[in-house]
Design a protein around this motif. Structure first.
Motif, PDB file in Angstrom:
ATOM      1  N   ALA A   1       1.356  -5.402   3.374  1.00 44.36           N
ATOM      2  CA  ALA A   1      -0.069  -5.411   3.058  1.00 44.36           C
ATOM      3  C   ALA A   1      -0.483  -6.704   2.372  1.00 44.36           C
ATOM      4  N   ILE A   2      -1.697  -7.122   2.672  1.00 43.80           N
ATOM      5  CA  ILE A   2      -2.351  -8.183   1.917  1.00 43.80           C
ATOM      6  C   ILE A   2      -3.515  -7.546   1.165  1.00 43.80           C
ATOM      7  N   LEU A   3      -4.178  -8.333   0.333  1.00 43.13           N
ATOM      8  CA  LEU A   3      -5.164  -7.755  -0.576  1.00 43.13           C
ATOM      9  C   LEU A   3      -6.271  -6.999   0.158  1.00 43.13           C
ATOM     10  N   ILE A   4      -6.657  -7.479   1.331  1.00 47.20           N
ATOM     11  CA  ILE A   4      -7.779  -6.859   2.030  1.00 47.20           C
ATOM     12  C   ILE A   4      -7.334  -5.868   3.098  1.00 47.20           C
TER      13      ILE A   4
ATOM     14  N   ILE B   1       0.875  -1.167   0.000  1.00 50.54           N
ATOM     15  CA  ILE B   1       0.000   0.000   0.000  1.00 50.54           C
ATOM     16  C   ILE B   1       0.913   1.218   0.000  1.00 50.54           C
ATOM     17  N   MET B   2       0.674   2.121  -0.932  1.00 51.64           N
ATOM     18  CA  MET B   2       1.476   3.332  -1.054  1.00 51.64           C
ATOM     19  C   MET B   2       0.647   4.524  -0.611  1.00 51.64           C
TER      20      MET B   2
ATOM     21  N   ALA C   1      -4.008   1.045  -2.711  1.00 52.58           N
ATOM     22  CA  ALA C   1      -3.645  -0.356  -2.598  1.00 52.58           C
ATOM     23  C   ALA C   1      -3.191  -0.888  -3.956  1.00 52.58           C
ATOM     24  N   ARG C   2      -2.703  -2.118  -3.972  1.00 48.76           N
ATOM     25  CA  ARG C   2      -2.157  -2.673  -5.217  1.00 48.76           C
ATOM     26  C   ARG C   2      -3.205  -2.854  -6.300  1.00 48.76           C
ATOM     27  N   ASN C   3      -4.469  -2.960  -5.900  1.00 48.38           N
ATOM     28  CA  ASN C   3      -5.537  -3.100  -6.890  1.00 48.38           C
ATOM     29  C   ASN C   3      -6.175  -1.743  -7.210  1.00 48.38           C
TER      30      ASN C   3
END
Length: 126
Positions: free
Chosen positions: A100-103, A32-33, A51-53
């Protein structure tokens, strides 16, 4: 992860700037940036995070004037700042939450971020 922020400068009220933060290290794509800023004599505060998404979050004070984005292929996160005001004058820092993880939520406290860039100064003249 090493972070290098750029793009700051002097701009008049109502103008625009685009900040960039280039990252090194393979953890960028899952990190997460975020962008934080610190005005003279004040504490550092959260501005925006992504987040990455590309799920994003903004500080209430931004009121739709800024847009955070990322290019995972270029390991770079951006902050497009429009309708700048004198109160936006600050040193802007990019930060990474590498675990970070996706959620994971997009945290707005600096203690949650484990890597920081050196900062880039934005000055908005009235």
């Amino acid at each position: 992860v090493q972070l290098q922020a750029s793009g700051g400068g002097l701009v008049q009220t109502g103008g625009s700037l685009r900040l960039a933060c280039a990252a090194s290290g393979r953890t960028f794509s899952r990190s997460i940036m975020a962008w934080f800023r610190q005005a003279p004599g004040k504490e550092r505060h959260f501005v925006a995070g992504i987040a990455r998404n590309s799920r994003s979050s903004y500080a209430d004070s931004i009121n739709g004037r800024f847009t955070i984005s990322r290019d995972n292929d270029k390991y770079t996160v951006y902050l497009q700042m429009n309708s700048l005001k004198p109160e936006d004058t600050a040193v802007y820092y990019c930060a990474a939450y590498s675990r970070a993880i996706l959620i994971s939520p997009i945290y707005d406290t600096e203690e949650d971020y484990d890597y920081w860039g050196q900062g880039t100064l934005v000055t908005v003249s009235s």
